[in-house]
Design a protein around this motif. Structure first.
Motif, PDB file in Angstrom:
ATOM      1  N   ASP A   1     -12.403  11.339 -28.145  1.00 19.74           N
ATOM      2  CA  ASP A   1     -10.972  11.806 -28.551  1.00 19.74           C
ATOM      3  C   ASP A   1     -10.955  13.207 -28.661  1.00 19.74           C
ATOM      4  OD1 ASP A   1      -8.064  11.045 -29.014  1.00 19.74           O
ATOM      5  OD2 ASP A   1      -8.743  12.127 -30.876  1.00 19.74           O
ATOM      6  N   VAL A   2     -11.764  13.671 -29.654  1.00 25.10           N
ATOM      7  CA  VAL A   2     -11.794  15.250 -29.905  1.00 25.10           C
ATOM      8  C   VAL A   2     -11.695  16.247 -28.709  1.00 25.10           C
ATOM      9  CG1 VAL A   2     -13.148  16.918 -31.136  1.00 25.10           C
ATOM     10  CG2 VAL A   2     -12.901  14.680 -32.115  1.00 25.10           C
ATOM     11  N   PRO A   3     -12.509  15.851 -27.856  1.00 22.09           N
ATOM     12  CA  PRO A   3     -12.259  17.039 -26.592  1.00 22.09           C
ATOM     13  C   PRO A   3     -11.081  16.541 -25.602  1.00 22.09           C
ATOM     14  CG  PRO A   3     -14.490  15.367 -26.285  1.00 22.09           C
ATOM     15  CD  PRO A   3     -13.869  15.141 -27.626  1.00 22.09           C
ATOM     16  N   LEU A   4     -10.807  15.227 -25.454  1.00 20.51           N
ATOM     17  CA  LEU A   4      -9.903  14.927 -24.833  1.00 20.51           C
ATOM     18  C   LEU A   4      -8.452  15.077 -25.436  1.00 20.51           C
ATOM     19  CD1 LEU A   4     -11.292  11.802 -22.766  1.00 20.51           C
ATOM     20  CD2 LEU A   4     -10.695  14.171 -21.970  1.00 20.51           C
ATOM     21  N   SER A   5      -8.308  15.035 -26.662  1.00 19.33           N
ATOM     22  CA  SER A   5      -7.311  14.919 -27.181  1.00 19.33           C
ATOM     23  C   SER A   5      -6.003  15.710 -27.195  1.00 19.33           C
ATOM     24  CB  SER A   5      -7.318  14.999 -28.855  1.00 19.33           C
ATOM     25  OG  SER A   5      -6.013  14.935 -29.816  1.00 19.33           O
ATOM     26  N   ASP A   6      -6.107  16.877 -26.640  1.00 25.51           N
ATOM     27  CA  ASP A   6      -5.192  17.861 -26.272  1.00 25.51           C
ATOM     28  C   ASP A   6      -5.171  18.021 -24.811  1.00 25.51           C
ATOM     29  OD1 ASP A   6      -3.746  18.292 -28.668  1.00 25.51           O
ATOM     30  OD2 ASP A   6      -5.249  19.700 -29.442  1.00 25.51           O
ATOM     31  N   THR A   7      -5.413  16.993 -24.111  1.00 28.54           N
ATOM     32  CA  THR A   7      -5.373  17.116 -22.590  1.00 28.54           C
ATOM     33  C   THR A   7      -4.464  16.206 -21.956  1.00 28.54           C
ATOM     34  OG1 THR A   7      -7.037  15.543 -22.041  1.00 28.54           O
ATOM     35  CG2 THR A   7      -7.920  17.946 -22.625  1.00 28.54           C
ATOM     36  N   MET A   8      -4.167  16.405 -20.685  1.00 28.85           N
ATOM     37  CA  MET A   8      -3.232  15.431 -19.885  1.00 28.85           C
ATOM     38  C   MET A   8      -4.002  14.344 -20.012  1.00 28.85           C
ATOM     39  SD  MET A   8      -0.850  17.212 -19.144  1.00 28.85           S
ATOM     40  CE  MET A   8       0.284  16.756 -17.920  1.00 28.85           C
ATOM     41  N   PHE A   9      -5.301  13.905 -20.240  1.00 32.38           N
ATOM     42  CA  PHE A   9      -5.672  12.569 -20.062  1.00 32.38           C
ATOM     43  C   PHE A   9      -4.923  11.548 -21.129  1.00 32.38           C
ATOM     44  CE2 PHE A   9      -8.734   9.190 -21.288  1.00 32.38           C
ATOM     45  CZ  PHE A   9      -9.261   8.968 -20.050  1.00 32.38           C
ATOM     46  N   VAL A  10      -4.775  12.131 -22.225  1.00 33.32           N
ATOM     47  CA  VAL A  10      -4.007  11.466 -23.214  1.00 33.32           C
ATOM     48  C   VAL A  10      -2.413  11.184 -22.670  1.00 33.32           C
ATOM     49  CG1 VAL A  10      -3.010  11.655 -25.725  1.00 33.32           C
ATOM     50  CG2 VAL A  10      -5.275  12.366 -25.125  1.00 33.32           C
ATOM     51  N   VAL A  11      -1.943  12.243 -22.221  1.00 33.82           N
ATOM     52  CA  VAL A  11      -0.635  11.963 -21.612  1.00 33.82           C
ATOM     53  C   VAL A  11      -0.494  10.855 -20.655  1.00 33.82           C
ATOM     54  CG1 VAL A  11       1.300  13.117 -20.553  1.00 33.82           C
ATOM     55  CG2 VAL A  11      -0.107  14.326 -21.910  1.00 33.82           C
ATOM     56  N   ALA A  12      -1.667  10.609 -19.782  1.00 34.65           N
ATOM     57  CA  ALA A  12      -1.664   9.782 -18.758  1.00 34.65           C
ATOM     58  C   ALA A  12      -1.923   8.457 -19.408  1.00 34.65           C
ATOM     59  CB  ALA A  12      -2.804  10.078 -17.864  1.00 34.65           C
ATOM     60  N   HIS A  13      -2.712   8.559 -20.476  1.00 39.99           N
ATOM     61  CA  HIS A  13      -3.084   7.011 -21.415  1.00 39.99           C
ATOM     62  C   HIS A  13      -1.965   6.498 -21.827  1.00 39.99           C
ATOM     63  CE1 HIS A  13      -4.312   4.629 -24.408  1.00 39.99           C
ATOM     64  NE2 HIS A  13      -3.802   5.071 -25.285  1.00 39.99           N
ATOM     65  N   PHE A  14      -1.133   7.326 -22.650  1.00 40.34           N
ATOM     66  CA  PHE A  14      -0.005   6.662 -23.295  1.00 40.34           C
ATOM     67  C   PHE A  14       1.163   6.367 -22.442  1.00 40.34           C
ATOM     68  CE2 PHE A  14       2.896  10.122 -23.719  1.00 40.34           C
ATOM     69  CZ  PHE A  14       2.042  11.214 -24.636  1.00 40.34           C
ATOM     70  N   HIS A  15       1.104   7.103 -21.120  1.00 39.53           N
ATOM     71  CA  HIS A  15       2.244   6.776 -20.257  1.00 39.53           C
ATOM     72  C   HIS A  15       1.990   5.353 -19.662  1.00 39.53           C
ATOM     73  CE1 HIS A  15       3.904  10.851 -20.740  1.00 39.53           C
ATOM     74  NE2 HIS A  15       5.342  10.130 -20.289  1.00 39.53           N
ATOM     75  N   MET A  16       0.740   5.163 -19.411  1.00 39.75           N
ATOM     76  CA  MET A  16       0.487   3.975 -18.583  1.00 39.75           C
ATOM     77  C   MET A  16       0.677   2.821 -19.453  1.00 39.75           C
ATOM     78  SD  MET A  16      -0.691   4.042 -15.517  1.00 39.75           S
ATOM     79  CE  MET A  16      -1.923   3.199 -14.884  1.00 39.75           C
ATOM     80  N   VAL A  17       0.043   3.027 -20.944  1.00 44.04           N
ATOM     81  CA  VAL A  17       0.209   1.691 -21.788  1.00 44.04           C
ATOM     82  C   VAL A  17       1.515   1.880 -22.343  1.00 44.04           C
ATOM     83  CG1 VAL A  17      -0.618   2.815 -23.770  1.00 44.04           C
ATOM     84  CG2 VAL A  17      -1.377   0.486 -23.196  1.00 44.04           C
ATOM     85  N   MET A  18       2.264   2.626 -22.707  1.00 42.79           N
ATOM     86  CA  MET A  18       3.360   2.614 -23.588  1.00 42.79           C
ATOM     87  C   MET A  18       4.765   3.096 -22.619  1.00 42.79           C
ATOM     88  SD  MET A  18       4.403   4.102 -27.254  1.00 42.79           S
ATOM     89  CE  MET A  18       5.671   3.369 -27.951  1.00 42.79           C
ATOM     90  N   GLY A  19       4.416   3.422 -21.505  1.00 40.62           N
ATOM     91  CA  GLY A  19       5.635   4.020 -20.706  1.00 40.62           C
ATOM     92  C   GLY A  19       5.920   2.996 -19.595  1.00 40.62           C
ATOM     93  N   VAL A  20       5.023   3.030 -18.726  1.00 39.51           N
ATOM     94  CA  VAL A  20       4.941   2.223 -17.375  1.00 39.51           C
ATOM     95  C   VAL A  20       4.889   0.845 -17.668  1.00 39.51           C
ATOM     96  CG1 VAL A  20       4.058   1.918 -15.246  1.00 39.51           C
ATOM     97  CG2 VAL A  20       4.033   4.071 -16.066  1.00 39.51           C
ATOM     98  N   ALA A  21       3.891   0.446 -18.678  1.00 41.06           N
ATOM     99  CA  ALA A  21       3.725  -1.196 -18.801  1.00 41.06           C
ATOM    100  C   ALA A  21       5.177  -1.590 -19.472  1.00 41.06           C
ATOM    101  CB  ALA A  21       2.634  -1.486 -19.651  1.00 41.06           C
ATOM    102  N   PRO A  22       5.664  -1.264 -20.366  1.00 41.47           N
ATOM    103  CA  PRO A  22       6.773  -1.954 -20.921  1.00 41.47           C
ATOM    104  C   PRO A  22       7.979  -1.762 -19.994  1.00 41.47           C
ATOM    105  CG  PRO A  22       5.889  -0.288 -22.540  1.00 41.47           C
ATOM    106  CD  PRO A  22       5.201  -0.190 -21.307  1.00 41.47           C
ATOM    107  N   ILE A  23       7.961  -0.466 -19.412  1.00 41.98           N
ATOM    108  CA  ILE A  23       9.182  -0.577 -18.527  1.00 41.98           C
ATOM    109  C   ILE A  23       9.226  -1.460 -17.347  1.00 41.98           C
ATOM    110  CG2 ILE A  23      10.124   0.833 -16.545  1.00 41.98           C
ATOM    111  CD1 ILE A  23      11.184   2.027 -19.128  1.00 41.98           C
ATOM    112  N   MET A  24       8.085  -1.912 -16.964  1.00 37.48           N
ATOM    113  CA  MET A  24       7.830  -2.992 -15.957  1.00 37.48           C
ATOM    114  C   MET A  24       8.130  -4.289 -16.437  1.00 37.48           C
ATOM    115  SD  MET A  24       5.895  -2.338 -13.182  1.00 37.48           S
ATOM    116  CE  MET A  24       5.357  -0.937 -12.440  1.00 37.48           C
ATOM    117  N   VAL A  25       8.153  -4.357 -17.697  1.00 38.97           N
ATOM    118  CA  VAL A  25       8.444  -5.576 -18.456  1.00 38.97           C
ATOM    119  C   VAL A  25      10.004  -5.748 -18.564  1.00 38.97           C
ATOM    120  CG1 VAL A  25       8.483  -7.153 -20.415  1.00 38.97           C
ATOM    121  CG2 VAL A  25       6.153  -6.129 -19.495  1.00 38.97           C
ATOM    122  N   ILE A  26      10.378  -4.591 -18.825  1.00 35.28           N
ATOM    123  CA  ILE A  26      11.985  -4.576 -18.938  1.00 35.28           C
ATOM    124  C   ILE A  26      12.600  -4.832 -17.654  1.00 35.28           C
ATOM    125  CG2 ILE A  26      13.881  -2.817 -19.216  1.00 35.28           C
ATOM    126  CD1 ILE A  26      12.342  -1.610 -21.432  1.00 35.28           C
TER     127      ILE A  26
END
Lengths: 228, 591
Positions: free
Chosen positions: B404-429
């Motif tokens: 996490d420490v090297p990746l924390s401030d990169t777009m990798f984290v943005v991609a991660h949480f958009h997949m798990v908390m953005g796209v996935a719940p929107i799919m369900v909605i």
């Protein structure tokens, strides 16, 4: 975060106890068809349960504040404001208020009005007393915008006072409704709900007072040393 | 209110709560505007949430235009870019996702699925929506305030959030944001009390907790979590508001700004991070648990199969809810915490993956040998599973401190949480709307538009976020207005960034087709009739579709079985509704 985690552990205990009575081990896909016989005792009525849930949320709010308070104890400068003796009179008034509402909820006759008056007047007295403490502390140099330790006192007592004030508004509304109806007791005993709310806020106040007096510091230091 | 006649059959367990018809609306205003009917409130909640969600969508377009084509759009200044980021994040997480799942689906489905006439406190429920609307309006007002909305980032970290160098920090932007959050939490608490007490007290006879559909379990548990987690955000917002307006220093250390010593001193910015994430991580599951519950029901109905491991699914929901309160600091690995804390939170983070994985296995096993109908709700449910697994797996990486420490401030984290908390719940909605739209309107959504919507959304989401992981891995930092050509990056990403932007614009546009479908089908869609999906749960069994005031006519439904009797051997049809008093499996032979 010791305070909030302790609070949540308590809530988790209650939730676990309740869940253990919901047949979580049952296999609903195998059970015989038909409404289940009612094997569990009745739940409290909705309004009473609603008030209890509300108190849990309010408890969570003050536990979070307590956590924020404890977290900053190591920051400097940290000096708790010395509380004037008036705080004990205020605490006594809140205890009296809580007791009065308790008796009001148990009394269907003329005594109810008297207990309601006692409960309301003592609650208002508590609020005025808290305001007086604010004035005293400000005059003694512990201002709201001073060191965080003093700011916390105003924030915590202010939010607690707001909840008492909200309770007084609700109590006034209930009182008005009861005076307009001939029924001696309402279906869900709304004064009982107010009493429950008052008891909750009293317990919260006592815990907050212990925190503001620094009584829990040694215990908290022990917890923190265990964690670190 | 009027008491309704009661069923006096001595065989039946007594009702816990008197069957009382909720208050009738007496005017157009009290029927359609200040409605106390949970179904109307649900639609009001969802409509408002989708409207503000569209604002969040447009903000994401603007951000992507800057990242994909830097320097072309003059009106996107650095300040504006930070404001877009902040408002996009807060709108999507709090004002859209939380509001739609709990205020929208919670209000619509809880009373219907548990067999109640309405929420137990209808007036408080109505207040909940209006305070939510006020919160949204205050948030929107910040766009028009001097200095614009806050640009502090959606996490609003102090001290920068209230300093003059941050857009909206020294003006009213941050104040309006904090006031809006406080209002949202007050409004939500009113609704949340209703959802919890209704599930506990207003279930119809025979509806034990273990006969509840998983949708109700998900929404119920998420509501309990929200009631306990939102106070953390409330406290943080109030304290920051004090710091900004009254000169306290709860979160403010001694500071020098532009050569000038500020009056702040003695506060702890880290304390804010603890409070924020003590809300923030449960918030992930406040959104995810209703999604888990709903997707379980969508899979069972459209695969014509009972949910695999119902009991384990319930345990997993409760377990995730409890564990989510002891993982918050994995968002703070880079804040300089004690190494043992990092170890502890990495461990709890990995442990919470266990009940989550159980759910994923059970969804897949529900599909195993099912009679899978590739309807639109099923497509979205499948899209959710795949996306959630993808996002969840990168979460396992990020849960470890050293990764996490090297990746924390990169777009990798943005991609991660958009997949798990953005796209996935929107799919369900979206899947849930396709599923329950016939119940809400009496008509089916248009299939052609629906398929177009699904495929563009699904493929498009991957076109956006798969490359974004890579962009992050090669070192592109998040929250940067423009990165230029830094020496530490040897791989050019301009092309990928432009590609992601085009994909984001396309996916966003596809949502307009969906909105048009919602409108068009409500007038011209095929008439659904009652129970078009042949589902077993109570919401489809109302005497009139869409359900009317009081939901159930004269008598409340009686529940004789669990929610998932699909494809039972020997049964005349492949589903048996929960109110069917017949034997479990009429002519069942050995299984």
């Amino acid at each position: 975060m010791t305070v909030i985690l302790t609070f949540l552990a308590m809530i988790a205990g209650i939730a676990g106890w309740w869940l253990s009575r919901q047949g979580l081990m049952s296999k609903p896909w195998l059970e015989s068809v038909g409404p289940l016989p009612q094997t569990e005792p009745s739940h409290p009525p909705p309004y009473r349960l609603g008030t209890a849930v509300l108190l849990a949320v309010i408890g969570g709010l003050f536990a979070m504040l307590g956590s924020a308070f404890v977290m900053q104890i190591d920051e400097t400068p940290w000096q708790l404001a010395p509380l004037p003796n008036l705080v004990w009179l205020n605490t006594g008034l809140l205890v009296l208020s809580s007791l009065a509402l308790h008796f009001a909820s148990r009394d269907d006759g003329q005594g109810r009005q008297i207990w309601l008056i006692v409960g309301s007047v003592t609650a208002v007295g508590f609020l005025l007393g808290q305001l007086q403490i604010w004035t005293t502390l400000t005059q003694n140099g512990y201002e709201l915008s001073g060191a965080p330790a003093a700011s916390f006192f105003y924030l915590i007592t202010g939010l607690h006072g707001l909840h008492i004030l909200g309770g007084l508004v609700a109590l006034g509304w209930v009182w008005l409704r009861l005076s307009q109806t001939d029924e001696r007791t309402d279906r869900e005993a709304p004064i009982g709900l107010c009493a429950l709310y008052w008891h909750g806020l009293l317990v919260i106040w006592l815990l907050l007072l212990a925190l503001l007096l620094g009584l829990g510091n040694e215990f908290l230091a022990l917890c923190r040393s265990a964690l670190t | 209110m009027a008491d309704l006649p009661h069923d006096t059959d001595p065989q039946l367990p007594p009702a816990e709560v008197a069957d009382v018809m909720p208050p009738h609306a007496h005017s157009w205003w009290s029927h359609y505007v200040f409605s106390q009917d949970a179904k109307y409130i649900a639609i009001q909640y969802s409509g408002t949430a989708i409207a503000i969600g569209l604002v969040g969508l447009v903000l994401s377009w603007l951000m992507r235009l800057q990242l994909g084509f830097p320097g072309i759009f003059d009106f996107i200044t650095p300040d504006a870019y930070y404001q877009f980021i902040t408002m996009h994040g807060m709108i999507m997480v709090v004002y859209l996702l939380t509001a739609v799942f709990l205020g929208g689906f919670g209000n619509y489905l809880i009373p219907l699925m548990v067999g109640a006439r309405d929420m137990v406190f209808p007036f408080v429920n109505m207040l909940s929506f209006w305070i939510y609307l006020l919160a949204v309006l205050v948030l929107v007002a910040s766009f028009f305030a001097p200095g614009g909305p806050t640009g502090a980032g959606w996490t609003l970290y102090p001290p920068q959030a209230i300093l003059s160098g941050t857009p909206g920090g020294a003006q009213s932007g941050i104040i309006l944001m904090l006031v809006s959050l406080i209002l949202f939490i007050i409004g939500f608490t009113m609704g949340g009390l209703n959802y919890v007490v209704t599930v506990l007290q207003a279930r119809t006879r025979g509806m034990t907790m273990m006969r509840l559909p998983l949708t109700v379990w998900g929404i119920f548990t998420a509501t309990v979590m929200a009631l306990l987690a939102f106070p953390a955000l409330l406290v943080a917002a109030i304290m920051m508001l004090f710091d900004r307006l009254l000169g306290t220093s709860f979160f403010m250390p001694a500071l020098v700004e532009l050569g000038e010593t500020l009056s702040y001193g003695g506060g702890s910015p880290i304390a804010f991070q603890h409070l924020f994430w003590f809300f923030g991580h449960p918030e992930v599951y406040i959104v995810a648990l209703p999604a888990f519950g709903i997707v379980s029901d969508l899979l069972a109905v459209h695969a014509r199969k009972n949910v695999f491991g119902y009991r384990m699914m319930v345990w997993a929901i409760v377990g995730i809810g409890a564990l989510s309160f002891i993982v918050w600091a994995h968002h703070m690995y880079v804040s300089g915490m004690h190494p043992y804390f990092g170890f502890f939170f990495a461990t709890t983070t990995l442990i919470i993956a266990v009940p989550t994985a159980i759910k994923v296995y059970n969804w897949v096993l529900t599909l195993w040998k099912g009679d899978i109908h590739l309807t639109l709700p099923m497509l979205f449910a499948l899209g959710f599973i795949v996306t959630f697994v993808n996002g969840g797996l990168t979460g396992l990486f990020l849960g470890n401190v050293v990764v996490d420490v090297p990746l924390s401030d990169t777009m990798f984290v943005v991609a991660h949480f958009h997949m798990v908390m953005g796209v996935a719940p929107i799919m369900v909605i979206l899947g849930a709307i396709y599923h329950w739209y016939p119940l809400m309107t009496g008509r089916m959504l248009n299939q052609a538009m629906g398929h177009f919507h699904f495929w563009i959304t699904f493929i498009g989401a991957y076109a956006i976020f798969f490359p974004m992981h890579y962009v992050g891995l090669v070192g592109v930092p998040r929250r940067y207005y423009e990165i230029g050509e830094p020496a530490f990056m040897t791989t050019p990403v301009e092309g990928l960034n432009a590609f992601i932007t085009v994909a984001a614009l396309t996916v966003g546009a596809a949502q307009m087709v969906f909105l048009f479908n919602l409108y068009w089908s409500s007038r011209h869609g095929r008439v659904a009739g009652s129970n078009p999906w042949k589902a077993t749960t109570l919401e489809w069994l109302t005497p009139v579709v869409p359900p009317e005031h009081g939901n159930w006519g004269d008598d409340l439904p009686l529940v004789y079985r669990w929610a998932y009797d699909y494809s039972l051997p020997g049964a005349p049809e492949d589903y048996i509704v929960q109110t069917d008093p017949g034997p479990k499996a009429p002519t069942a032979g050995p299984l």
